[in-house]
Design a protein around this motif. Structure first.
Motif, PDB file in Angstrom:
ATOM      1  N   TYR A   8       0.848  -1.187   0.000  1.00  0.00           N
ATOM      2  CA  TYR A   8       0.000   0.000   0.000  1.00  0.00           C
ATOM      3  C   TYR A   8       0.885   1.238   0.000  1.00  0.00           C
ATOM      4  N   VAL A   9       0.296   2.347  -0.339  1.00  0.00           N
ATOM      5  CA  VAL A   9       1.035   3.600  -0.319  1.00  0.00           C
ATOM      6  C   VAL A   9       1.150   4.051   1.128  1.00  0.00           C
ATOM      7  N   ASP A  10       2.348   4.300   1.571  1.00  0.00           N
ATOM      8  CA  ASP A  10       2.491   4.745   2.946  1.00  0.00           C
ATOM      9  C   ASP A  10       2.213   6.240   3.022  1.00  0.00           C
TER      10      ASP A  10
ATOM     11  N   ARG C  98      -7.611  11.857   4.364  1.00  0.00           N
ATOM     12  CA  ARG C  98      -7.130  10.617   4.951  1.00  0.00           C
ATOM     13  C   ARG C  98      -7.746  10.404   6.330  1.00  0.00           C
ATOM     14  N   GLU C  99      -7.808  11.458   7.106  1.00  0.00           N
ATOM     15  CA  GLU C  99      -8.388  11.332   8.444  1.00  0.00           C
ATOM     16  C   GLU C  99      -9.864  10.972   8.357  1.00  0.00           C
ATOM     17  N   ASN C 100     -10.538  11.537   7.372  1.00  0.00           N
ATOM     18  CA  ASN C 100     -11.941  11.215   7.164  1.00  0.00           C
ATOM     19  C   ASN C 100     -12.130   9.716   6.988  1.00  0.00           C
ATOM     20  N   ALA C 131      -5.538   1.808   1.249  1.00  0.00           N
ATOM     21  CA  ALA C 131      -6.141   0.956   0.223  1.00  0.00           C
ATOM     22  C   ALA C 131      -7.458   1.558  -0.261  1.00  0.00           C
ATOM     23  N   ILE C 132      -8.246   2.025   0.669  1.00  0.00           N
ATOM     24  CA  ILE C 132      -9.537   2.590   0.270  1.00  0.00           C
ATOM     25  C   ILE C 132      -9.331   3.856  -0.548  1.00  0.00           C
ATOM     26  N   LEU C 138      -8.718   8.841  -4.446  1.00  0.00           N
ATOM     27  CA  LEU C 138      -8.466  10.099  -3.753  1.00  0.00           C
ATOM     28  C   LEU C 138      -7.070  10.132  -3.143  1.00  0.00           C
ATOM     29  N   ILE C 139      -6.263   9.153  -3.494  1.00  0.00           N
ATOM     30  CA  ILE C 139      -4.988   9.017  -2.806  1.00  0.00           C
ATOM     31  C   ILE C 139      -4.101  10.254  -2.979  1.00  0.00           C
ATOM     32  N   ASP C 140      -4.236  10.901  -4.135  1.00  0.00           N
ATOM     33  CA  ASP C 140      -3.392  12.082  -4.356  1.00  0.00           C
ATOM     34  C   ASP C 140      -3.827  13.264  -3.506  1.00  0.00           C
ATOM     35  N   LYS C 141      -5.072  13.204  -3.074  1.00  0.00           N
ATOM     36  CA  LYS C 141      -5.589  14.335  -2.300  1.00  0.00           C
ATOM     37  C   LYS C 141      -5.676  13.993  -0.824  1.00  0.00           C
TER      38      LYS C 141
END
Ligand SMILES: Nc1ncnc2c1ncn2[C@@H]1O[C@H](COP(=O)(O)OP(=O)(O)OP(=O)(O)O)[C@@H](O)[C@H]1O
Ligand SMILES: Nc1ncnc2c1ncn2[C@@H]1O[C@H](COP(=O)(O)OP(=O)(O)OP(=O)(O)O)[C@@H](O)[C@H]1O
Ligand SMILES: CC(C)C[C@H](N)C(=O)O
Ligand SMILES: [Mg+2]
Ligand SMILES: [Mg+2]
Lengths: 422, 310, 255, 231, 388
Positions: A8-10, C98-100, C131-132, C138-141
């Motif tokens: 996973y992306v850390d 991420r916290e959300n 992972a989600i 949304l990983i970039d944000k």
């Protein structure tokens, strides 16, 4: 090549970043605490520093409620007071050497305060945390008045008007501190302030701490991710009470007395102001607020009779114009400096600073002249050899002119800035 | 018997004063949602303005002018202070008024000194009206009664029976819609705040000489006014009236009762010699309103007569 | 019987005199993707509110996987494996993306009200969160405050929080409302993926989405279900055409 | 009467209107069409000062962008919002009373006329407005707006969520109002109604006007309908 | 050099009307001493610290005062505060040898301070509760028409001490008197005493004994006046600012007080001049705190005797010292540091030299109202620890 074991992306910050953002400030803080005595502070400075330490922990505990969990309490001093009272009793038991108490070092008082505050939070929070928002605020106000009134009624617990005193020089010494002279008390306060800061910070890093923020932002949604917001609030409330009680334990040793007023609305209001002025949206805000307000509260009165008025003005000013408080200003400035945008905003800042300074000059003149007039002792405000009697036209020039110019300057900056952003 | 009569008489007068004070807050609180912490400070201003006006004129002029002045002060506060923080929600508003209370206290001290001023009951009303069980009853208290009732009726009429009242009520729940109908909502809010403050000022004019006019009067009355408004129920004038009465009667009669907790709970085995047993009902008077507040909020968060949560 | 993931039995809800839900019976099988459609104000969101425990039913029962859930609190129902999204984005505005998502993950991973652990050290939580975020794109944000997200991303985040807890039964209330075409397509793909092997109940006005996604459809009109069936059956049902789809047919024919 | 030039609007950071241009002549009925969420309501709100508009909005030659909402209303702009916003605790009559801007200068409509026009409302005149049915609420809002004597009314989705029969009634009513010489900007989704009463049609897509023309012309433009209206 | 003295008392709030005139009295007294060459050549400087009658706040102010170099602390308004200060001063002196401070108590009258809780660092310049109560109960004992007495006081050590002294002394001197009420009310919080007064009326009391002071005194008699009550109020502090004005003519022969002196007593011309100077300087108040002048007079004398202004030396010199105060000799008893001085029972009368509260009413000695220092004196249980 990429590390294949990481599936996973850390997203977590890197080790170095963590160190820089979390550990380093704590080390610096501890260092600052350790270095201060090298300057050979006078007794009054030590007293002031000790009170700052107490208020830092108190303000941080308050902000666990208001800033983090969105619970506005008008009665947070109840927990400091109850924790402190308990410690005063413990100190007297230690002095009396009853049972095992004789073996307890006074140094550990804040731990007792922590327990007592947590217990008080658990008992009082049970009914009051069932409501949020304004009802919670009102209940906290009612509870504060109730507890304070009870403080005057149960003499054996609270000592009535007189309160209860204790002697901090009892019990076994700890770390070689007799706690008699103020500089030894300083080490005690410094130690526990550090514990309090680390403790409240650590709390923000726990699942419960995060959930308290979520509950503040959106209590409804919290319910739909499996949490009971009432439960979250209640637990946070207990912790806030515990840390307030810890501050109470610190205060019990520093001041050696607790009175029912310690439970009342007045200290509760003061800590609300301190936290807010410092900036409730930042962890460090209440720390800054506690430092500034404690300093002003104890030293401003030496310079001017109008110190309460200045405090009030400052608070209202912060509420109206700087909702993020001192910390907001500090971080905002820091961001600008770091991102190298200083030259873009420098002109605006300079004008704003000038405007504020001008308005401050006129406000201070007005207040000082007014207080001297009100005293009726015929004293005259004479800053820099200027004679400003309340009747003289010069006085009014000094009051009106800078104010108008300052206000105009501020308006101009505000306007040109809003144009840039839109 | 006489104890009861006096307790009721005094309780009613105290209750009416509380009502006068809190009706303004009810107005502001229910119309604008602003929990005005400085409300009691406007009450104090009323008393001081009246005191100063009385030096140059007489009580009757002060009775009319002082509340108007306080109302104007309130409007200025709304226009240049509250309105600015309004957008940031109720907590900001509340903190603003909280700070304002500090400021007004200090300013009052500058103008009128730190000790009580000698604000006296007008001579015209300074006579015993009748004697009851050997104690004289001052006419001024009956005057208080009359003014309070007048105020209750006028307010009720204003809120329920006039178009202005309708607009105000509509503006609370649907401020934008009311604006789209061509009514100046910010202006209305300013007027409401001013009116609420003026009511507090009126209570100050009347209560200042009945009690005592000093810079501490605001702090002392502040919390209890909240109790009245919250216990009565948000936005409910009737509720505020009932709550004020209950608290007035409760506090005054508690003082008149000679019993201690042991006398009451004696059958439960509470000894008069124990500390708890030795507490007299009279000494509990100051905490009763707050007990009431906490209990009411927990059982009925809308207050006695309110229809909304606080 | 235990094949039903969700079962509504004669469910009714009134607000004062207004009867909003008037006796709804509905069964959703495990693994089924079920859509609810109906005109504005028919009571669709109210139905979701009843199922998820936000409102208490006036009468009737709701069963989740063989357990009765009517009368339970939202957080209890959530812990039993039912999660929902909201028609109006309902996210934690002052926290980062991420916290959300992490808030959505925590409880299900057993970190209830824990206050003795450093959240940063919870490796599984971080992994799951990442992972989600990866899945929903949304990983970039991840480090942006949620308020700063564009509208469509907020809607996506809404879905992300909803699925984060790994609930078996997922309720989505108009997940694509306000999204553009391409955004809608992405959202549908996401929903498809996220509901793999799970039970999905969805409210949508976008018929494209509904007919695309749903195994079965129920039509709610004035608090009553007037028809339930496969997309084909619903499309062909005259009652439905009259009450809801009708306009669509009428559309384009100028009066 | 109303001229909008390059109107932009934001909700927080999200940019919703990307430069809207439109015009309404005195006495005209305009229908504003478009799919869900393209920004039609936002346009209405921007005109009424509910969201802060960036760009130019001129009403009767006067720039109104940035004015307070009551000032806009007092210039003669009426607004029936999507949410209707009746005052539920007040009676129908009181609701109508609140529509009057200035008691000293009554407009061309009075309460009795309104009640005469809508017997449904007359029957309920002294009931709290909260108990009205959806259609009645819609009528009440429009009547309330008329009490303020507007020259242009902006009506947002008047038929949303209404039963077909009531949709018909509301349509008739709008036609009635238009006959009295009031200009109308109708935000609608139901083509049937829009095309029946409108003099001109605008279609909106992604925060811009993508089409403007008469109903007859519009009827021929399948391309527009396909791209911007159908799902 | 200046000798800094910290005056810690309420200078704002309900009780400021008690603290302010005291501060002014000390300042005036200091000015006169300074004008006469000071104390061994040094000037006295009085600095006011506002404590809002709060013990805790007082300790904060005390710490500040000590830090700023004050070695003499003056306080009086409130025994709860005095008690906290005594303890704090004891601790401070134990922890900081060589930097001792001395506490001059000019009004906190709880007997314990010069009995079981006595301290070498504490000097009291006012007669304590038992002494004053003796004067009151003697007066009551002579009045056969008084059969029922009501005791009302503030709910703290002082009020409790007054009540206890009244009960025990009345029992001894007039066992036939019935105590029909013994009530404590919150300190400085009651705004309307009407319910209390009504209770007194319905109890049928013939006289009221109260140790109330400040606003609590003023408001109590105001409520009594409003209710038209006309029975003797036997007080410690009927001279509180505003009390006479509240009662007006009704105060005549109803308001009594026991004190170390009132302005209308026979006195020297210098004393009259001082009274007039005070009124001129501070028109808001009347000359009331005679013991403020005695305190500084005694300090001056002690410093001269010791040849030093160092606290320990002054304290030692003060023990047993006698000065000629305005209304008779005053001696500081060495065993307990309790000043021994004449006491006077006075009441309000019309034709007097000095009116109070800007009325023509003033305080006049009642018949046989002078109690000599010896008669007023009570024994002490003090076991004083002295520094070696
Ligand atoms: N708390 C409430 N009190 C009173 N009436 C309510 C309440 N909540 C919803 N309603 C009413 O219930 C009806 C159904 O509302 P609901 O939100 O369920 O509709 P919906 O089918 O989701 O419509 P949409 O498609 O517009 O979202 C509406 O008429 C609404 O006004
Ligand atoms: N208060 C708000 N905050 C954030 N975004 C909003 C808000 N109101 C509307 N939006 C968004 O702005 C866009 C335009 O909304 P608008 O209400 O103008 O659409 P519309 O064309 O009237 O559609 P509808 O059929 O839903 O009424 C939509 O994407 C909508 O989701
Ligand atoms: C100022 C004084 C009247 C104080 C009071 N005698 C007391 O001992 O508390
Ligand atoms: Mg819905
Ligand atoms: Mg719309």
């Amino acid at each position: 090549m990429t590390d294949m074991t990481t599936t996973y992306v850390d997203l977590a910050p890197s080790r170095a970043e963590k160190f820089r953002q979390r550990v380093l400030p704590m080390i610096l803080f501890a260092l600052a605490l350790a270095v201060i005595p090298l300057f050979g502070p006078s007794r009054s400075t030590l007293t002031l520093l000790n009170h700052m330490g107490i208020n830092i922990v108190f303000a941080l505990s308050f902000n666990m409620l208001l800033g983090r969990a969105g619970m506005l309490s008008f009665g947070h001093a109840v927990y400091l007071g109850l924790g402190g009272y308990f410690c005063v009793h413990v100190m007297n038991w230690i002095a009396a050497d009853t049972g095992i108490w004789g073996a307890v070092p006074i140094f550990t008082m804040p731990a007792f305060g922590f327990g007592a505050g947590a217990l008080a939070g658990a008992v009082i929070g049970w009914p009051s945390c069932r409501r949020a928002g304004t009802p919670f605020a009102m209940i906290s106000l009612g509870v504060a008045e109730l507890v304070a009134a009870a403080g005057f009624m149960f003499d054996s617990l609270f000592g009535g008007e007189m309160g209860i005193s204790a002697d901090r020089m009892g019990g076994p010494e700890f770390l070689g501190l007799s706690l008699g002279p103020l500089n030894e008390v300083y080490w005690y306060i410094a130690f526990w302030t550090f514990v309090g800061v680390v403790g409240t910070y650590a709390f923000t890093r726990t699942p419960l701490g995060k959930l308290s923020e979520a509950t503040r932002d959106n209590p409804e949604r919290v319910e739909f991710v499996g949490y009971n917001p009432q439960r979250v609030r209640y637990l946070v409330f207990i912790f806030a009470g515990a840390f307030a009680g810890m501050a109470g334990g610190m205060s019990a040793v520093q001041d050696e007395i607790f009175t029912p007023e310690n439970l009342s609305l007045v200290p509760s209001g003061a800590i609300l102001i301190a936290a807010y002025v410092g900036g409730i949206r930042y962890f460090t805000g209440p720390i800054m607020g506690a430092i500034v307000m404690t300093y002003m509260g104890s030293n401003l009165s030496d310079y001017t009779a109008g110190w309460l008025l200045y405090l009030g003005l400052m608070f209202v000013g912060v509420v109206m114009f700087v909702p993020d408080g001192i910390a907001g200003v500090v971080y905002g400035t820091w961001d600008v400096l770091r991102s190298g945008r200083l030259n873009e905003v420098a002109a605006g800042w300079a004008i704003r600073l000038l405007g504020l300074a001008l308005m401050a000059v006129s406000t201070i003149t007005l207040v000082e002249v007014a207080f001297r007039w009100s005293d009726g002792y015929g004293e005259v405000f004479e800053p820099f050899g200027l004679e400003l009697a309340h009747g003289s036209p010069l006085t009014w020039v000094v009051i009106v002119l800078p104010f108008v110019i300052g206000a105009l300057l501020l308006r101009r900056v505000a306007r040109s800035e809003s144009e840039v952003t839109s | 018997m006489e104890t009861v009569v006096f307790a009721v008489l005094n309780g009613v007068i105290y209750g009416l004063l509380l009502f006068m004070l809190s009706s303004g807050l009810t107005l502001i609180f229910s119309m604008m949602g602003v929990l005005n912490f400085a409300h009691a400070s406007f009450y104090m201003l009323g008393a001081y303005f009246a005191y100063t006006l009385m030096e140059g004129s007489n009580f009757w002029i002060a009775l009319f002018i002082a509340p108007v002045l306080v109302g104007l002060a309130g409007m200025v506060v709304e226009r240049y202070g509250l309105r600015k923080v309004h957008a940031r929600g109720h907590v900001a508003e509340l903190l603003f008024t909280f700070g304002l209370a500090y400021l007004i206290d200090e300013v009052v001290k500058i103008f009128w000194g730190r000790t009580a001023v000698n604000y006296k009951v007008p001579e015209l009303l300074d006579f015993p009206l009748f004697t009851l069980y050997g104690a004289q009853y001052p006419a001024y208290r009956i005057f208080i009664l009359l003014v309070a009732i007048l105020m209750l009726v006028a307010l009720w009429y204003l809120l329920r029976r006039t178009r202005a009242g309708l607009i105000i009520q509509a503006a609370l729940t649907h401020p934008h819609m009311v604006g789209h109908l061509g009514h100046n909502v910010p202006m209305i809010f300013m007027m409401v705040f001013g009116a609420g403050c003026a009511l507090a000022g009126l209570a100050g004019v009347i209560g200042g000489n009945y009690f005592i006019t000093d810079p501490a009067m605001a702090v002392q009355m502040g919390p209890i006014v909240f109790v009245v408004v919250v216990v009565g129920g948000l936005g409910s004038l009737e509720g505020a009236f009932i709550a004020a009465m209950i608290i007035g009667l409760l506090q005054t009669s508690a003082v008149s009762i000679n019993a201690s907790l042991a006398d009451i709970f004696g059958f439960l085995g509470l000894a008069g010699t124990s500390e708890v047993g030795g507490i007299t009902i009279a000494s509990m008077a100051p905490m009763l309103p707050f007990l009431l507040l906490v209990v009411v909020l927990m059982v009925r968060p809308t207050g006695l007569m309110g229809d909304r949560e606080v | 019987m235990s094949n039903e993931a969700l079962q509504l039995i004669d469910l009714k809800k009134s607000f004062g005199p207004a009867k909003i839900i008037q006796g709804v019976n509905l069964q959703v099988a495990k693994g089924e993707r079920h859509a609810i459609i109906g005109p504005n104000g028919a009571g669709k969101s109210t139905l979701f509110n009843l199922i998820s425990g936000r409102f208490l039913p006036t009468s009737g029962e709701i069963w989740l996987n063989g357990d009765k859930i009517s009368g339970k609190k939202p957080f209890e129902i959530n812990r039993m494996g039912l999660s929902r999204s909201f028609q109006v984005s309902n996210i934690f505005t002052n926290m980062t993306v991420r916290e959300n998502v992490r808030c959505g993950v925590l409880y299900s991973m057993g970190y209830g009200y824990s206050f003795w652990r450093n959240i940063g050290n919870l490796r599984e939580v971080s992994e799951k969160t990442a992972a989600i975020l990866e899945d929903v794109g949304l990983i970039d944000k991840a480090h942006l405050p949620a308020t700063l997200l564009p509208y469509a991303d907020q809607r996506t985040l809404e879905i992300a929080i909803t699925i984060a807890g790994g609930a078996e039964v997922i309720l989505l209330d108009e997940p694509t409302a306000g999204m553009s075409h391409s955004e809608t397509d992405r959202a549908v793909a996401l929903i498809e993926k996220a509901s793999q092997g799970k039970t999905l109940l969805i409210v949508e006005h976008d018929m494209g989405v509904v007919f695309n996604l749903a195994d079965r459809i129920s039509v709610l009109v004035y608090g009553e279900i007037i028809a339930t069936g496969t997309p084909e059956e619903i499309r062909g049902d005259p009652k439905v055409r009259e009450a809801y789809l009708g306009e669509e047919v009428e559309e384009g024919v100028p009066a | 009467m109303l001229a909008i030039r390059d109107l932009h609007a934001y909700y927080g950071k999200s940019h919703v209107l990307h430069g809207v241009n439109m015009e309404i002549m005195p006495g005209e009925v305009i229908a504003l069409l478009g799919r869900n969420g393209v920004g039609r309501s936002t346009t209405a709100k921007a005109i009424m000062g509910e969201v802060s508009p960036i760009g130019s909005i001129r009403f009767k030659g006067q720039e109104i962008s940035g004015l307070a909402n009551h000032k806009i209303a007092r210039l003669g702009l009426g607004y029936v919002p999507e949410s209707r916003d009746i005052f539920p605790a007040m009676t129908v009559r009181q609701n109508l009373l609140l529509g009057i801007k200035d008691m000293r200068r009554p407009g061309k409509w009075n309460i009795q006329q309104m009640l005469d026009m809508f017997p449904n409302l007359a029957r309920r005149a002294d009931n709290p407005a909260g108990v009205l049915s959806g259609g009645e609420k819609q009528m009440l809002t429009m009547c309330r707006t008329l009490m303020g004597d507007p020259d242009l009314i902006i009506i947002d989705e008047p038929t949303e969520g209404l039963a077909p029969l009531i949709v018909q009634q509301v349509g008739d009513m709008i036609a009635e109002i238009a006959k009295a010489g009031v200009s109308i900007l109708l935000v609608e989704q139901k083509l049937s109604i829009a095309l029946r009463i409108a003099d001109r049609v605008y279609v909106m897509g992604h925060g811009e006007i993508v089409y403007g023309g008469t109903p007859d012309d519009f009827a021929t433009r399948d391309d527009i309908r396909k791209e911007w209206l159908e799902v | 050099d200046t000798i800094k003295m910290a005056f810690i008392d309420p200078l704002s709030g309900a009780m400021a009307s008690s603290g302010e005139p005291a501060l002014q009295s000390f300042m005036l007294a200091a000015e006169h001493i300074n004008a006469n060459g000071g104390v061994n050549g040094d000037d006295i400087e009085i600095v006011g610290y506002d404590n809002k009658v709060s013990p805790k706040e007082s300790l904060v102010q005390l710490q500040k005062a000590i830090d700023s170099g004050a070695r003499y602390i003056i306080q009086g308004n409130g025994s709860s505060v005095a008690s906290a200060i005594i303890e704090a001063v004891n601790k401070h002196n134990a922890r900081n040898p060589g930097e001792e401070v001395i506490f001059f108590n000019y009004a906190a009258v709880t007997p314990a301070f010069t009995n079981e809780a006595c301290s070498f660092w504490h000097f009291r310049f006012d007669a304590h509760t038992d002494m004053k109560m003796n004067a009151i109960t003697d007066w009551v004992a002579k009045r056969d028409d008084i059969k029922k007495v009501y005791i009302i006081g503030q709910d703290y050590v002082h009020g409790e001490a007054v009540a206890a002294a009244a009960v025990s002394q009345l029992k001894e001197k007039r066992p036939d008197i019935e105590i029909v009420g013994n009530e404590l009310h919150p300190l400085a919080k009651v705004k309307d005493f009407t319910p209390y007064v009504q209770k007194i009326i319905s109890s049928g009391a013939d006289a009221v004994i109260t140790g109330n002071w400040g606003q609590d005194m003023t408001l109590l008699v105001k409520a009594a006046a409003d209710a038209g009550q006309k029975i003797p109020y036997l007080t410690f502090y009927g001279g509180s600012n505003g009390a006479v004005a509240a009662l007006g003519e009704g105060a005549v022969d109803t308001l009594y007080q026991v004190s170390e002196g009132v302005t209308n007593l026979e006195a020297s011309d210098e004393q009259y001049a001082m009274i007039e100077e005070y009124k001129e300087r501070f028109p808001q108040y009347d000359y009331y705190y005679d013991r403020a002048f005695t305190t500084l007079q005694m300090f001056d004398a002690a410093a001269e005797k010791a040849g030093s202004v160092e606290p320990i030396a002054v304290a030692n010199a003060m023990e047993g010292l006698e000065v000629d105060a305005a209304y008779g000799p005053a001696t500081m008893r060495a065993e307990d540091h309790q000043l021994q001085q004449n006491l006077f029972v006075t009441t309000v009368a019309k034709d007097v030299k000095y009116g109070v509260d800007n009325t023509d009413l003033g305080w006049r000695l009642v018949d046989g109202g002078k109690i000599s220092a010896e008669a007023a004196s009570t024994p002490t249980t003090c076991q004083m620890e002295r520094p070696e």
